[in-house]
Design an enzyme around this catalytic site. Structure first.
Site, PDB file in Angstrom:
ATOM      1  N   ASP A 107       0.862  -1.182   0.000  1.00 33.79           N
ATOM      2  CA  ASP A 107       0.000   0.000   0.000  1.00 33.79           C
ATOM      3  C   ASP A 107       0.894   1.227   0.000  1.00 33.79           C
ATOM      4  O   ASP A 107       1.943   1.247   0.648  1.00 33.79           O
ATOM      5  CB  ASP A 107      -0.900   0.012   1.240  1.00 33.79           C
ATOM      6  CG  ASP A 107      -1.962  -1.078   1.181  1.00 33.79           C
ATOM      7  OD1 ASP A 107      -2.437  -1.382   0.071  1.00 33.79           O
ATOM      8  OD2 ASP A 107      -2.324  -1.606   2.244  1.00 33.79           O
ATOM      9  N   ASP A 130      -6.626  -1.637  -5.016  1.00 30.69           N
ATOM     10  CA  ASP A 130      -7.716  -1.359  -4.081  1.00 30.69           C
ATOM     11  C   ASP A 130      -8.703  -0.370  -4.689  1.00 30.69           C
ATOM     12  O   ASP A 130      -9.923  -0.534  -4.574  1.00 30.69           O
ATOM     13  CB  ASP A 130      -7.176  -0.773  -2.776  1.00 30.69           C
ATOM     14  CG  ASP A 130      -6.262  -1.714  -2.025  1.00 30.69           C
ATOM     15  OD1 ASP A 130      -6.380  -2.937  -2.183  1.00 30.69           O
ATOM     16  OD2 ASP A 130      -5.412  -1.203  -1.262  1.00 30.69           O
TER      17      ASP A 130
END
Length: 160
Positions: A107, A130
């Site tokens: 991330d 995502d």
């Protein structure tokens, strides 16, 4: 093609993060609001089920199989349905690659607000995959809403 594009963009952005940011390193872009980070997530969204990387990889594989066999529910005859399906599948594959190769999802986009006392209130860090999954799911809701709205029988008003 959409799914493939998502996977390529997702993996390229993560490659840039791995090359230019060390593990757990951060680069402030807009002070008090946004920074690039290099965080590994062994859980799901919002780090739920942290430490279950390989279980979540199995869940992702099962989800891909289920999506493949239920793809007709995405209204695949329309561009919007194809876009939704491609975004979701591409996002799942992008994060699955991370889980299998690195043992966690990378991330790197982190939005936050700086508190007066010094701490941060942040939205969980996320990545291109995502974003694609969330956008695809939102499109599925739009498609469903539009089809249900159009499928309602016309209301008949009876004059007294």
């Amino acid at each position: 093609m959409i799914g493939l594009l998502v996977v390529v963009v997702d993996q390229l952005t993560k490659l840039v993060v791995r090359r230019f940011l060390g593990d757990t390193q951060e680069k402030v872009v807009v002070d008090g609001f946004f920074k690039f980070v290099h965080w590994g997530n062994t859980g799901a969204a919002w780090s739920l089920f942290r430490g279950n990387n390989y279980v979540l990889a199995l869940v992702a594989l099962v989800a891909l199989v289920v999506l493949y066999f239920s793809r007709h529910h995405f209204d695949s005859r329309t561009r919007l349905g194809q876009l939704a399906f491609g975004l979701i599948v591409g996002g799942i594959i992008g994060n699955l690659i991370d889980r299998l190769i690195f043992g966690h999802v990378i991330d790197f986009l982190y939005f936050y607000l700086q508190q007066r006392g010094g701490g941060e209130i942040g939205f969980p860090a996320f990545n291109v995959a995502d974003s694609a999954i969330c956008t695809g799911v939102a499109l599925v809701f739009v498609i469903t809403w539009r089809s249900e709205r159009g499928a309602r029988p016309a209301e008949i008003s009876v004059a007294d």
